[in-house]
Design an enzyme around this catalytic site. Structure first.
Site, PDB file in Angstrom:
ATOM      1  N   GLY A  50       2.414  -0.957   4.400  1.00  0.00           N
ATOM      2  CA  GLY A  50       2.586   0.438   4.027  1.00  0.00           C
ATOM      3  C   GLY A  50       4.058   0.790   3.898  1.00  0.00           C
ATOM      4  O   GLY A  50       4.697   0.544   2.868  1.00  0.00           O
ATOM      5  N   GLY A  51       4.626   1.354   4.950  1.00  0.00           N
ATOM      6  CA  GLY A  51       6.000   1.872   4.934  1.00  0.00           C
ATOM      7  C   GLY A  51       7.024   0.936   4.304  1.00  0.00           C
ATOM      8  O   GLY A  51       7.808   1.341   3.437  1.00  0.00           O
TER       9      GLY A  51
ATOM     10  N   ASN B 259       0.872  -1.180   0.000  1.00  0.00           N
ATOM     11  CA  ASN B 259       0.000   0.000   0.000  1.00  0.00           C
ATOM     12  C   ASN B 259       0.909   1.231   0.000  1.00  0.00           C
ATOM     13  O   ASN B 259       1.435   1.606   1.038  1.00  0.00           O
ATOM     14  CB  ASN B 259      -0.897  -0.033   1.244  1.00  0.00           C
ATOM     15  CG  ASN B 259      -1.791   1.190   1.328  1.00  0.00           C
ATOM     16  OD1 ASN B 259      -1.889   1.980   0.391  1.00  0.00           O
ATOM     17  ND2 ASN B 259      -2.449   1.358   2.469  1.00  0.00           N
ATOM     18  N   TRP B 260       1.077   1.799  -1.188  1.00  0.00           N
ATOM     19  CA  TRP B 260       1.998   2.941  -1.296  1.00  0.00           C
ATOM     20  C   TRP B 260       1.421   4.209  -0.674  1.00  0.00           C
ATOM     21  O   TRP B 260       2.134   5.165  -0.452  1.00  0.00           O
ATOM     22  CB  TRP B 260       2.320   3.217  -2.776  1.00  0.00           C
ATOM     23  CG  TRP B 260       3.215   2.199  -3.416  1.00  0.00           C
ATOM     24  CD1 TRP B 260       3.672   1.027  -2.872  1.00  0.00           C
ATOM     25  CD2 TRP B 260       3.767   2.261  -4.746  1.00  0.00           C
ATOM     26  NE1 TRP B 260       4.471   0.363  -3.785  1.00  0.00           N
ATOM     27  CE2 TRP B 260       4.540   1.092  -4.938  1.00  0.00           C
ATOM     28  CE3 TRP B 260       3.666   3.179  -5.789  1.00  0.00           C
ATOM     29  CZ2 TRP B 260       5.223   0.836  -6.130  1.00  0.00           C
ATOM     30  CZ3 TRP B 260       4.333   2.918  -6.978  1.00  0.00           C
ATOM     31  CH2 TRP B 260       5.112   1.760  -7.140  1.00  0.00           C
ATOM     32  N   LYS B 261       0.119   4.216  -0.446  1.00  0.00           N
ATOM     33  CA  LYS B 261      -0.556   5.424   0.070  1.00  0.00           C
ATOM     34  C   LYS B 261      -0.244   6.615  -0.840  1.00  0.00           C
ATOM     35  O   LYS B 261      -0.085   6.436  -2.052  1.00  0.00           O
ATOM     36  CB  LYS B 261      -0.174   5.679   1.531  1.00  0.00           C
ATOM     37  CG  LYS B 261      -0.371   4.434   2.401  1.00  0.00           C
ATOM     38  CD  LYS B 261      -0.276   4.697   3.861  1.00  0.00           C
ATOM     39  CE  LYS B 261      -0.482   3.390   4.625  1.00  0.00           C
ATOM     40  NZ  LYS B 261      -0.525   3.556   6.062  1.00  0.00           N
TER      41      LYS B 261
ATOM     42  N   SER C  47       2.597  -2.034  10.440  1.00  0.00           N
ATOM     43  CA  SER C  47       4.030  -2.154  10.685  1.00  0.00           C
ATOM     44  C   SER C  47       4.607  -3.540  10.363  1.00  0.00           C
ATOM     45  O   SER C  47       5.494  -4.028  11.058  1.00  0.00           O
ATOM     46  CB  SER C  47       4.372  -1.730  12.117  1.00  0.00           C
ATOM     47  OG  SER C  47       3.997  -0.383  12.338  1.00  0.00           O
TER      48      SER C  47
ATOM     49  N   GLU D  24      -7.376   5.133   7.217  1.00  0.00           N
ATOM     50  CA  GLU D  24      -7.113   6.545   6.883  1.00  0.00           C
ATOM     51  C   GLU D  24      -8.297   7.135   6.125  1.00  0.00           C
ATOM     52  O   GLU D  24      -8.626   8.305   6.307  1.00  0.00           O
ATOM     53  CB  GLU D  24      -5.810   6.646   6.073  1.00  0.00           C
ATOM     54  CG  GLU D  24      -4.594   6.400   6.966  1.00  0.00           C
ATOM     55  CD  GLU D  24      -3.412   5.744   6.279  1.00  0.00           C
ATOM     56  OE1 GLU D  24      -3.345   5.743   5.039  1.00  0.00           O
ATOM     57  OE2 GLU D  24      -2.549   5.201   7.007  1.00  0.00           O
TER      58      GLU D  24
ATOM     59  N   GLU E 122      -6.347  -4.499  10.203  1.00  0.00           N
ATOM     60  CA  GLU E 122      -5.272  -3.538  10.493  1.00  0.00           C
ATOM     61  C   GLU E 122      -5.604  -2.757  11.762  1.00  0.00           C
ATOM     62  O   GLU E 122      -6.385  -1.795  11.710  1.00  0.00           O
ATOM     63  CB  GLU E 122      -5.136  -2.543   9.341  1.00  0.00           C
ATOM     64  CG  GLU E 122      -4.805  -3.179   8.010  1.00  0.00           C
ATOM     65  CD  GLU E 122      -4.127  -2.179   7.075  1.00  0.00           C
ATOM     66  OE1 GLU E 122      -3.004  -2.461   6.654  1.00  0.00           O
ATOM     67  OE2 GLU E 122      -4.719  -1.116   6.791  1.00  0.00           O
TER      68      GLU E 122
ATOM     69  N   HIS F 123      -9.831   1.588   4.168  1.00  0.00           N
ATOM     70  CA  HIS F 123      -8.615   1.766   4.960  1.00  0.00           C
ATOM     71  C   HIS F 123      -8.920   2.749   6.093  1.00  0.00           C
ATOM     72  O   HIS F 123      -9.700   3.689   5.921  1.00  0.00           O
ATOM     73  CB  HIS F 123      -7.483   2.299   4.069  1.00  0.00           C
ATOM     74  CG  HIS F 123      -6.159   2.258   4.773  1.00  0.00           C
ATOM     75  ND1 HIS F 123      -5.787   3.191   5.704  1.00  0.00           N
ATOM     76  CD2 HIS F 123      -5.140   1.365   4.704  1.00  0.00           C
ATOM     77  CE1 HIS F 123      -4.594   2.875   6.174  1.00  0.00           C
ATOM     78  NE2 HIS F 123      -4.173   1.770   5.584  1.00  0.00           N
TER      79      HIS F 123
ATOM     80  N   GLY G  58       1.776   2.444  10.810  1.00  0.00           N
ATOM     81  CA  GLY G  58       2.763   3.512  10.700  1.00  0.00           C
ATOM     82  C   GLY G  58       3.404   3.891  12.033  1.00  0.00           C
ATOM     83  O   GLY G  58       4.058   4.910  12.153  1.00  0.00           O
TER      84      GLY G  58
HETATM   85  P1  PGA Z   1       2.250   0.419   7.736  1.00  0.00           P
HETATM   86  O1  PGA Z   1       0.832   0.666   7.025  1.00  0.00           O
HETATM   87  O2  PGA Z   1       2.776  -0.878   7.209  1.00  0.00           O
HETATM   88  O3  PGA Z   1       3.101   1.603   7.339  1.00  0.00           O
HETATM   89  O4  PGA Z   1       1.989   0.362   9.203  1.00  0.00           O
HETATM   90  C1  PGA Z   1      -0.044  -0.386   6.810  1.00  0.00           C
HETATM   91  C2  PGA Z   1      -1.291   0.123   6.151  1.00  0.00           C
HETATM   92  O5  PGA Z   1      -1.767   1.197   6.525  1.00  0.00           O
HETATM   93  O6  PGA Z   1      -1.842  -0.516   5.216  1.00  0.00           O
END
Ligand code: PGA
Length: 253
Positions: free
Chosen positions: A236-237, A9-11, A215, A99, A169, A97, A175
């Site tokens: 994500g990250g 997930n590049w966001k 994470s 977010e 999640e 998600h 994050g």
């Molecule tokens: P993260 O994000 O791996 O940076 O914690 C995961 C996500 O939000 O899909």
């Protein structure tokens, strides 16, 4: 048999050039996907066509959008329909998600409509659920996640639900560098599967991939994915670093 999935997930990160570079680096690193494994890249809208062109030829590799709208077409300036995604070969969409739930007020009901329009157009939703820290501290995570599943997914038929990928999640792990322990992940993944089993029967529940997100990195992926009800991760990250994400792909069971 349910798929084991490493989903990036590049966001809202990278430029087109940086994204292309990252995909090139990932292709160049040694990795393998067997029949039951998939790698999915959820990239920003402007990079979907590039990413699909570059990765579409690889077996078990797919590109996902990070969102879509709940309407077929029309006067919805700035939105993207599933038909548009279809027309460029996209087969997966990340929905709900945390977010988007938090910053764009996406409700369970609104997400149910997005799930429907995806399934009507043969697009697989990667449906995200998960609780905030306060909910976890009150030990109410099971009730909270159940409500998300009930209100967005439980209207689906047994056939349809098997076309949905779940990503659990916990918001407190996204994050933050704070990962759920593999025991915590297994516990709630087993609970989520039990909810599907109660509603649709055990055989259907066994077919649903439940990914863990929050994470995930190269150093903890193997341990998390080794849990019987953890079918991979939404990352994500760590998905922005080629070596990290390839190690996560290689950690799939
Ligand atoms: P993260 O994000 O791996 O940076 O914690 C995961 C996500 O939000 O899909």
């Amino acid at each position: 048999m349910r798929k084991q999935i490493a989903a990036a997930n590049w966001k809202m990160n990278l430029t087109l050039q940086k994204g292309e570079e990252l995909l090139n680096e990932i292709i160049a690193l040694p990795h393998s996907l067997n029949e039951d494994q998939q790698a999915i890249f959820a990239v920003p809208f402007p990079y979907l066509a590039m990413a699909h062109q570059k990765m579409g030829g690889y077996k078990n590799v797919f590109i996902a959008a990070q969102n879509c709208y709940n309407k077929k077409s029309g006067a919805y300036t700035g939105e993207t329909s599933v038909e548009m995604l279809q027309s460029i070969g996209i087969k997966f969409v990340v929905l709900g998600h945390s977010e988007r739930r938090e910053y764009f007020n996406e409700s369970n009901q609104f997400l149910a409509e997005k799930v429907n329009i995806c399934l009507e157009n043969s697009i697989t939703p990667i449906f995200c659920c998960g609780e905030a820290l306060s909910v976890r501290e009150a030990n109410s995570q099971n009730e909270f996640v159940t409500k998300q599943l009930e209100e967005s997914l439980f209207h689906l038929s047994a056939e349809q639900i098997q076309k949905v990928v779940i990503a659990y999640e916990p918001i407190w792990a996204i994050g933050t560098g704070k990962t759920a322990t593999s025991e915590q992940a297994q516990e709630i993944h087993a609970f989520i599967r039990s909810q599907f089993a109660a509603k649709y029967g055990a055989a259907v529940a066994e077919n649903i991939s439940v990914l863990y997100g929050g994470s995930v990195k190269a150093s903890n992926a193997k341990e998390l994915f080794s849990q019987p009800d953890v079918d991979g991760g939404l990352v994500g990250g760590a998905s922005l670093i080629a070596a990290e994400f390839v190690a996560i792909i290689n950690a799939l069971k």
